[in-house]
Write a protein that holds these residues in place. Sequence first.
Motif, PDB file in Angstrom:
ATOM      1  N   SER A  32      12.801  -3.996  -6.436  1.00 26.46           N
ATOM      2  CA  SER A  32      12.020  -5.141  -5.974  1.00 26.46           C
ATOM      3  C   SER A  32      11.520  -4.913  -4.551  1.00 26.46           C
ATOM      4  CB  SER A  32      12.879  -6.406  -6.039  1.00 26.46           C
ATOM      5  OG  SER A  32      12.186  -7.503  -5.527  1.00 26.46           O
ATOM      6  N   GLN A  33      12.379  -4.355  -3.706  1.00 26.19           N
ATOM      7  CA  GLN A  33      11.973  -4.057  -2.335  1.00 26.19           C
ATOM      8  C   GLN A  33      10.912  -2.967  -2.299  1.00 26.19           C
ATOM      9  OE1 GLN A  33      15.212  -3.222   0.301  1.00 26.19           O
ATOM     10  NE2 GLN A  33      16.403  -4.963  -0.420  1.00 26.19           N
ATOM     11  N   SER A  34      11.078  -1.938  -3.133  1.00 28.97           N
ATOM     12  CA  SER A  34      10.118  -0.832  -3.101  1.00 28.97           C
ATOM     13  C   SER A  34       8.765  -1.260  -3.650  1.00 28.97           C
ATOM     14  CB  SER A  34      10.656   0.381  -3.854  1.00 28.97           C
ATOM     15  OG  SER A  34      10.891   0.048  -5.205  1.00 28.97           O
ATOM     16  N   PHE A  35       8.739  -2.106  -4.688  1.00 33.74           N
ATOM     17  CA  PHE A  35       7.449  -2.597  -5.184  1.00 33.74           C
ATOM     18  C   PHE A  35       6.846  -3.612  -4.222  1.00 33.74           C
ATOM     19  CE2 PHE A  35       9.117  -1.355  -9.511  1.00 33.74           C
ATOM     20  CZ  PHE A  35       8.306  -0.237  -9.596  1.00 33.74           C
ATOM     21  N   GLY A  36       7.672  -4.210  -3.387  1.00 35.12           N
ATOM     22  CA  GLY A  36       7.175  -5.133  -2.373  1.00 35.12           C
ATOM     23  C   GLY A  36       6.377  -4.435  -1.291  1.00 35.12           C
ATOM     24  N   LEU A  37       6.486  -3.122  -1.207  1.00 42.15           N
ATOM     25  CA  LEU A  37       5.706  -2.362  -0.232  1.00 42.15           C
ATOM     26  C   LEU A  37       4.216  -2.397  -0.527  1.00 42.15           C
ATOM     27  CD1 LEU A  37       7.880   0.859   0.175  1.00 42.15           C
ATOM     28  CD2 LEU A  37       7.582  -0.969   1.835  1.00 42.15           C
ATOM     29  N   ASN A  46       0.109   1.837   1.698  1.00 45.55           N
ATOM     30  CA  ASN A  46       1.302   2.335   1.022  1.00 45.55           C
ATOM     31  C   ASN A  46       0.973   2.866  -0.373  1.00 45.55           C
ATOM     32  OD1 ASN A  46       2.856   1.678   3.227  1.00 45.55           O
ATOM     33  ND2 ASN A  46       3.346  -0.355   2.452  1.00 45.55           N
ATOM     34  N   GLY A  47       0.013   2.247  -1.036  1.00 48.68           N
ATOM     35  CA  GLY A  47      -0.418   2.757  -2.340  1.00 48.68           C
ATOM     36  C   GLY A  47      -1.030   4.147  -2.233  1.00 48.68           C
ATOM     37  N   ILE A  48      -1.868   4.337  -1.224  1.00 48.50           N
ATOM     38  CA  ILE A  48      -2.470   5.654  -1.010  1.00 48.50           C
ATOM     39  C   ILE A  48      -1.399   6.682  -0.660  1.00 48.50           C
ATOM     40  CG2 ILE A  48      -3.988   6.970   0.535  1.00 48.50           C
ATOM     41  CD1 ILE A  48      -5.806   4.487   0.590  1.00 48.50           C
ATOM     42  N   LEU A  49      -0.452   6.285   0.186  1.00 46.43           N
ATOM     43  CA  LEU A  49       0.639   7.208   0.544  1.00 46.43           C
ATOM     44  C   LEU A  49       1.474   7.584  -0.681  1.00 46.43           C
ATOM     45  CD1 LEU A  49       1.893   5.784   3.959  1.00 46.43           C
ATOM     46  CD2 LEU A  49       0.832   7.999   3.538  1.00 46.43           C
ATOM     47  N   MET A  50       1.737   6.620  -1.549  1.00 45.10           N
ATOM     48  CA  MET A  50       2.529   6.931  -2.747  1.00 45.10           C
ATOM     49  C   MET A  50       1.749   7.830  -3.703  1.00 45.10           C
ATOM     50  SD  MET A  50       5.553   5.915  -2.497  1.00 45.10           S
ATOM     51  CE  MET A  50       6.096   6.079  -4.170  1.00 45.10           C
ATOM     52  N   ALA A  51       0.437   7.630  -3.817  1.00 47.88           N
ATOM     53  CA  ALA A  51      -0.382   8.498  -4.660  1.00 47.88           C
ATOM     54  C   ALA A  51      -0.390   9.921  -4.094  1.00 47.88           C
ATOM     55  CB  ALA A  51      -1.800   7.947  -4.762  1.00 47.88           C
ATOM     56  N   ALA A  52      -0.538  10.043  -2.768  1.00 49.01           N
ATOM     57  CA  ALA A  52      -0.506  11.368  -2.138  1.00 49.01           C
ATOM     58  C   ALA A  52       0.868  12.005  -2.305  1.00 49.01           C
ATOM     59  CB  ALA A  52      -0.861  11.250  -0.660  1.00 49.01           C
ATOM     60  N   GLN A  53       1.901  11.214  -2.166  1.00 49.02           N
ATOM     61  CA  GLN A  53       3.266  11.728  -2.323  1.00 49.02           C
ATOM     62  C   GLN A  53       3.475  12.243  -3.742  1.00 49.02           C
ATOM     63  OE1 GLN A  53       6.003  10.119  -4.166  1.00 49.02           O
ATOM     64  NE2 GLN A  53       7.346  11.783  -3.592  1.00 49.02           N
ATOM     65  N   ALA A  54       2.997  11.498  -4.738  1.00 51.84           N
ATOM     66  CA  ALA A  54       3.146  11.927  -6.133  1.00 51.84           C
ATOM     67  C   ALA A  54       2.367  13.214  -6.391  1.00 51.84           C
ATOM     68  CB  ALA A  54       2.680  10.815  -7.068  1.00 51.84           C
ATOM     69  N   ALA A  55       1.143  13.300  -5.848  1.00 52.92           N
ATOM     70  CA  ALA A  55       0.342  14.512  -6.038  1.00 52.92           C
ATOM     71  C   ALA A  55       1.006  15.717  -5.378  1.00 52.92           C
ATOM     72  CB  ALA A  55      -1.063  14.299  -5.472  1.00 52.92           C
ATOM     73  N   ILE A  92       8.804  13.920   3.216  1.00 51.73           N
ATOM     74  CA  ILE A  92       8.502  13.294   4.508  1.00 51.73           C
ATOM     75  C   ILE A  92       7.696  12.014   4.305  1.00 51.73           C
ATOM     76  CG2 ILE A  92       7.134  13.582   6.609  1.00 51.73           C
ATOM     77  CD1 ILE A  92       8.069  16.552   6.577  1.00 51.73           C
ATOM     78  N   ILE A  93       6.724  12.039   3.407  1.00 42.49           N
ATOM     79  CA  ILE A  93       5.937  10.830   3.150  1.00 42.49           C
ATOM     80  C   ILE A  93       6.824   9.745   2.550  1.00 42.49           C
ATOM     81  CG2 ILE A  93       4.101   9.864   1.717  1.00 42.49           C
ATOM     82  CD1 ILE A  93       2.567  12.468   2.140  1.00 42.49           C
ATOM     83  N   LYS A  94       7.670  10.126   1.616  1.00 44.00           N
ATOM     84  CA  LYS A  94       8.574   9.141   0.984  1.00 44.00           C
ATOM     85  C   LYS A  94       9.509   8.539   2.023  1.00 44.00           C
ATOM     86  CE  LYS A  94       9.323   8.831  -3.045  1.00 44.00           C
ATOM     87  NZ  LYS A  94       8.905   8.061  -4.170  1.00 44.00           N
ATOM     88  N   MET A  95      10.058   9.358   2.898  1.00 48.55           N
ATOM     89  CA  MET A  95      10.975   8.849   3.919  1.00 48.55           C
ATOM     90  C   MET A  95      10.243   8.019   4.966  1.00 48.55           C
ATOM     91  SD  MET A  95      13.872   9.777   2.866  1.00 48.55           S
ATOM     92  CE  MET A  95      14.931   9.439   4.227  1.00 48.55           C
ATOM     93  N   GLY A  96       8.952   8.236   5.115  1.00 47.55           N
ATOM     94  CA  GLY A  96       8.169   7.440   6.050  1.00 47.55           C
ATOM     95  C   GLY A  96       8.008   5.996   5.607  1.00 47.55           C
ATOM     96  N   LEU A  97       8.180   5.725   4.323  1.00 49.51           N
ATOM     97  CA  LEU A  97       8.062   4.360   3.819  1.00 49.51           C
ATOM     98  C   LEU A  97       9.364   3.572   3.958  1.00 49.51           C
ATOM     99  CD1 LEU A  97       5.901   5.010   0.656  1.00 49.51           C
ATOM    100  CD2 LEU A  97       5.185   3.988   2.794  1.00 49.51           C
ATOM    101  N   LEU A  98      10.479   4.235   4.141  1.00 47.50           N
ATOM    102  CA  LEU A  98      11.754   3.525   4.259  1.00 47.50           C
ATOM    103  C   LEU A  98      11.835   2.614   5.481  1.00 47.50           C
ATOM    104  CD1 LEU A  98      14.322   6.167   2.976  1.00 47.50           C
ATOM    105  CD2 LEU A  98      13.439   4.162   1.808  1.00 47.50           C
TER     106      LEU A  98
END
Length: 123
Positions: A32-37, A46-55, A92-98
């Motif tokens: 719930s917290q992670s989707f709240g981002l 955050n959506g763009i960062l997650m897409a880049a992180q996945a790629a 690094i991108i994933k940890m940047g969202l924490l």
Amino acid sequence: MTSDIDRMIEEALQGEEQALFRETAREPGFFSQSFGLFGGRNGWVNGILMAAQAALFMAGVWAAWRFFEAETPLSALHWGLPAAVLLLMSLIIKMGLLPEMQANRLIRELRRLELQIAMGRKA
């Protein structure tokens, strides 16, 4: 001690105020917290960062797969270094969202405290 305070506040509240307090007192789960981002003013970033992180992660896994299939040391080096770099960039991108998740938790707690203070004034 905090459970005593929470109980006393809950007893002092009535009706809608009690439901609002219960809603704010509940800590949401990790998912719930992670989707709240993805909500709010910075949700699109955050959506763009997650897409880049996945790629980056998928490209890193593909390069790692090629690394493990390499037959010569030069070929292994050719795929191993990019695999490591891509996977580290993904991490690094994933940890940047924490920190933003932590900031959201702090804001939620501050709002809960504001509610407690506002209800304390009415009582």
